[in-house]
Motif scaffolding. Sequence first.
Motif, PDB file in Angstrom:
ATOM      1  N   TYR A  36       0.841  -1.199   0.000  1.00 14.18           N
ATOM      2  CA  TYR A  36       0.000   0.000   0.000  1.00 14.18           C
ATOM      3  C   TYR A  36       0.879   1.252   0.000  1.00 14.18           C
ATOM      4  O   TYR A  36       0.687   2.169  -0.802  1.00 14.18           O
ATOM      5  CB  TYR A  36      -0.892   0.031   1.251  1.00 14.18           C
ATOM      6  CG  TYR A  36      -2.196  -0.720   1.148  1.00 14.18           C
ATOM      7  CD1 TYR A  36      -3.304  -0.144   0.560  1.00 14.18           C
ATOM      8  CD2 TYR A  36      -2.315  -1.998   1.677  1.00 14.18           C
ATOM      9  CE1 TYR A  36      -4.509  -0.828   0.484  1.00 14.18           C
ATOM     10  CE2 TYR A  36      -3.508  -2.691   1.602  1.00 14.18           C
ATOM     11  CZ  TYR A  36      -4.614  -2.107   1.005  1.00 14.18           C
ATOM     12  OH  TYR A  36      -5.802  -2.789   0.938  1.00 14.18           O
ATOM     13  N   GLN A  37       1.823   1.288   0.919  1.00 14.17           N
ATOM     14  CA  GLN A  37       2.689   2.459   1.059  1.00 14.17           C
ATOM     15  C   GLN A  37       3.625   2.601  -0.143  1.00 14.17           C
ATOM     16  O   GLN A  37       3.870   3.717  -0.621  1.00 14.17           O
ATOM     17  CB  GLN A  37       3.513   2.336   2.344  1.00 14.17           C
ATOM     18  CG  GLN A  37       2.679   2.255   3.606  1.00 14.17           C
ATOM     19  CD  GLN A  37       3.468   1.691   4.778  1.00 14.17           C
ATOM     20  OE1 GLN A  37       4.684   1.712   4.774  1.00 14.17           O
ATOM     21  NE2 GLN A  37       2.775   1.183   5.773  1.00 14.17           N
ATOM     22  N   LEU A  38       4.149   1.476  -0.645  1.00 16.17           N
ATOM     23  CA  LEU A  38       5.055   1.537  -1.780  1.00 16.17           C
ATOM     24  C   LEU A  38       4.335   1.989  -3.049  1.00 16.17           C
ATOM     25  O   LEU A  38       4.891   2.739  -3.864  1.00 16.17           O
ATOM     26  CB  LEU A  38       5.720   0.174  -1.996  1.00 16.17           C
ATOM     27  CG  LEU A  38       6.645  -0.297  -0.871  1.00 16.17           C
ATOM     28  CD1 LEU A  38       7.163  -1.697  -1.171  1.00 16.17           C
ATOM     29  CD2 LEU A  38       7.804   0.670  -0.688  1.00 16.17           C
ATOM     30  N   ILE A  39       3.110   1.521  -3.223  1.00 18.62           N
ATOM     31  CA  ILE A  39       2.309   1.962  -4.370  1.00 18.62           C
ATOM     32  C   ILE A  39       2.037   3.458  -4.275  1.00 18.62           C
ATOM     33  O   ILE A  39       2.156   4.198  -5.256  1.00 18.62           O
ATOM     34  CB  ILE A  39       0.984   1.167  -4.444  1.00 18.62           C
ATOM     35  CG1 ILE A  39       1.254  -0.295  -4.804  1.00 18.62           C
ATOM     36  CG2 ILE A  39       0.035   1.793  -5.481  1.00 18.62           C
ATOM     37  CD1 ILE A  39       0.047  -1.205  -4.639  1.00 18.62           C
ATOM     38  N   ASP A  40       1.685   3.917  -3.057  1.00 21.96           N
ATOM     39  CA  ASP A  40       1.489   5.353  -2.845  1.00 21.96           C
ATOM     40  C   ASP A  40       2.742   6.136  -3.211  1.00 21.96           C
ATOM     41  O   ASP A  40       2.688   7.149  -3.910  1.00 21.96           O
ATOM     42  CB  ASP A  40       1.138   5.633  -1.367  1.00 21.96           C
ATOM     43  CG  ASP A  40      -0.268   5.166  -1.007  1.00 21.96           C
ATOM     44  OD1 ASP A  40      -1.017   4.779  -1.914  1.00 21.96           O
ATOM     45  OD2 ASP A  40      -0.595   5.193   0.193  1.00 21.96           O
ATOM     46  N   THR A  41       3.897   5.650  -2.706  1.00 20.31           N
ATOM     47  CA  THR A  41       5.162   6.343  -2.950  1.00 20.31           C
ATOM     48  C   THR A  41       5.491   6.377  -4.441  1.00 20.31           C
ATOM     49  O   THR A  41       5.965   7.400  -4.960  1.00 20.31           O
ATOM     50  CB  THR A  41       6.306   5.651  -2.188  1.00 20.31           C
ATOM     51  OG1 THR A  41       5.978   5.607  -0.793  1.00 20.31           O
ATOM     52  CG2 THR A  41       7.611   6.417  -2.349  1.00 20.31           C
ATOM     53  N   PHE A  42       5.219   5.276  -5.148  1.00 15.92           N
ATOM     54  CA  PHE A  42       5.495   5.208  -6.589  1.00 15.92           C
ATOM     55  C   PHE A  42       4.704   6.267  -7.352  1.00 15.92           C
ATOM     56  O   PHE A  42       5.261   7.038  -8.143  1.00 15.92           O
ATOM     57  CB  PHE A  42       5.160   3.819  -7.125  1.00 15.92           C
ATOM     58  CG  PHE A  42       5.292   3.693  -8.617  1.00 15.92           C
ATOM     59  CD1 PHE A  42       6.533   3.497  -9.200  1.00 15.92           C
ATOM     60  CD2 PHE A  42       4.175   3.786  -9.441  1.00 15.92           C
ATOM     61  CE1 PHE A  42       6.662   3.393 -10.580  1.00 15.92           C
ATOM     62  CE2 PHE A  42       4.291   3.680 -10.819  1.00 15.92           C
ATOM     63  CZ  PHE A  42       5.534   3.482 -11.384  1.00 15.92           C
ATOM     64  N   TRP A  43       3.389   6.326  -7.112  1.00 14.70           N
ATOM     65  CA  TRP A  43       2.549   7.274  -7.855  1.00 14.70           C
ATOM     66  C   TRP A  43       2.779   8.713  -7.395  1.00 14.70           C
ATOM     67  O   TRP A  43       2.796   9.637  -8.211  1.00 14.70           O
ATOM     68  CB  TRP A  43       1.077   6.901  -7.729  1.00 14.70           C
ATOM     69  CG  TRP A  43       0.708   5.664  -8.504  1.00 14.70           C
ATOM     70  CD1 TRP A  43       0.320   4.463  -8.006  1.00 14.70           C
ATOM     71  CD2 TRP A  43       0.720   5.516  -9.931  1.00 14.70           C
ATOM     72  NE1 TRP A  43       0.098   3.563  -9.019  1.00 14.70           N
ATOM     73  CE2 TRP A  43       0.328   4.194 -10.212  1.00 14.70           C
ATOM     74  CE3 TRP A  43       1.030   6.373 -10.994  1.00 14.70           C
ATOM     75  CZ2 TRP A  43       0.232   3.704 -11.517  1.00 14.70           C
ATOM     76  CZ3 TRP A  43       0.931   5.894 -12.290  1.00 14.70           C
ATOM     77  CH2 TRP A  43       0.539   4.574 -12.540  1.00 14.70           C
ATOM     78  N   LEU A  44       2.953   8.901  -6.084  1.00 11.96           N
ATOM     79  CA  LEU A  44       3.192  10.257  -5.586  1.00 11.96           C
ATOM     80  C   LEU A  44       4.538  10.793  -6.051  1.00 11.96           C
ATOM     81  O   LEU A  44       4.715  11.999  -6.209  1.00 11.96           O
ATOM     82  CB  LEU A  44       3.122  10.272  -4.054  1.00 11.96           C
ATOM     83  CG  LEU A  44       1.719  10.031  -3.461  1.00 11.96           C
ATOM     84  CD1 LEU A  44       1.809   9.847  -1.947  1.00 11.96           C
ATOM     85  CD2 LEU A  44       0.770  11.171  -3.800  1.00 11.96           C
ATOM     86  N   GLY A  45       5.508   9.884  -6.282  1.00 12.99           N
ATOM     87  CA  GLY A  45       6.801  10.302  -6.803  1.00 12.99           C
ATOM     88  C   GLY A  45       6.677  10.966  -8.157  1.00 12.99           C
ATOM     89  O   GLY A  45       7.523  11.782  -8.536  1.00 12.99           O
ATOM     90  N   ARG A  46       5.599  10.632  -8.888  1.00 12.49           N
ATOM     91  CA  ARG A  46       5.346  11.271 -10.186  1.00 12.49           C
ATOM     92  C   ARG A  46       4.855  12.698 -10.022  1.00 12.49           C
ATOM     93  O   ARG A  46       4.899  13.484 -10.976  1.00 12.49           O
ATOM     94  CB  ARG A  46       4.323  10.461 -10.984  1.00 12.49           C
ATOM     95  CG  ARG A  46       4.932   9.343 -11.851  1.00 12.49           C
ATOM     96  CD  ARG A  46       5.667   8.332 -11.018  1.00 12.49           C
ATOM     97  NE  ARG A  46       6.561   7.481 -11.826  1.00 12.49           N
ATOM     98  CZ  ARG A  46       7.519   6.747 -11.306  1.00 12.49           C
ATOM     99  NH1 ARG A  46       7.751   6.751  -9.994  1.00 12.49           N
ATOM    100  NH2 ARG A  46       8.290   5.992 -12.070  1.00 12.49           N
TER     101      ARG A  46
END
Length: 460
Positions: A36-46
């Motif tokens: 959950y957190q890694l997916i958030d970080t991936f998309w928010l990194g964009r």
Amino acid sequence: MRKKRQPIKYTEGRIFSSLANLAWPIILANILQTAYQLIDTFWLGRLGANAVAAVSISFPILFLVLSLGAGLTLAGTVIVSQYKGAENQDQVNYSSSQTVFVIFFISVLLAVVGYFSAEPLMKLIGAGPEILSDSVSYFKVSSLGFIFLFMFYVFQSLMRGIGNVLLPMYIVLATVFLNLILDPLFIFGFGPIPGFGVAGAAVASVITQGLSAFIGLLILFRGNKGIKINLSRMKFDFGWTRSMFNIGIPSSIEMSTRAGGMTVMVMLVTSFGSEVVAAYGIGSRILSLIVVPALGFAIATTTLVGQNIGAGKIKRAEKIGNLSAKIAFFGLTAVGLILFFLAEPITAFFVPNDPGVIRDGSLFIKIMAPSFGVLGVQQVLNGVFNGAGFTKASLLISVFALWIVRFPTAFILSNNTDLSFEGIWWAFPISNLIAAIVAFTYYKMGYWKLRTIRYRHRQL
């Protein structure tokens, strides 16, 4: 006609098989939850480094609030596992009903407090003007999901207590895939759905948490998976609640202590600017993913130790602790070495267009990685203490590691040496090693066994 599969009995047979059967679904479920957190970080990194920093700075406070209730769900695991080992199904059902009842009211209280205190909390932790608004909105939406999150935690903990670890894993797997779809949808928007930016990641998580909580409670009420809860048994029971709090409160304080340690570390990191905050956030996410195997073995160890203590098999419980510690040490040391060499590409995956964050984040991972094995030993031995109902030992070790070793070391090295913010990175392996030595020494002293034997004598 196909024979009904008999449930595994964890109080007999090969310890390694029992540990493996329990641990791998727990580890996978925890990895998926961390996703959950890694997916958030991936998309928010964009969206940029500020978006990652906004979530990173709010995460320790979120974890702090969640810890106040999550520790009590561990008490449910300990109590239910010991009754399961003693083959007392009526008390398994009663304890489960009481756990759901107590945690529900705590989750409502924490949701209200979290929502209305979001802005002052973010300001307290040091959110700068460039990330304050996003961090507050993310925290507010996340607070609304506390009730759903705690209800699924209860379901998961109770199932683990009786050794049914596959069912929670399947539910988590389904909701993570759903979150993978919902995250970009609510962050960036699509068609009639507006993009909520940073808050969209929290919206997606709350939806999936609500679904998992509904499924978990439905299974518990139906009662065909080893536990049956009943509304008629959800009445205030002072004696039972006191027992639950005696076990759960030290665990809640331990988790809160860890969250508090994370919070003050973030406050220390924020003094070096948003770029270092983003690097710390990525490194922390990787750390949270890597300690998942250790936590998985710790939870499996808690269940196994609890069931064997309930069955009066103290020597078998100690053998479980010995084997779990060896697996955690050698397994996580190997993982740490792999991560050491993959630190830069992993960091670049999350923030591809920021060389400064990639440099600082990868250095954080490289410094931490060699100490993952000793971190695993500490976590697993905490699992032994928790399974024995001696949650105060885990609390004392965590307080020592974070507040007496890690934070003072980080502060001194970052403010009084040429290391600057890199001193914060070095505080992690130093505290991991010292905490593991303390936990192992205390484990070998055997007080947790003596305490368990005395408690059983009082119960007879």
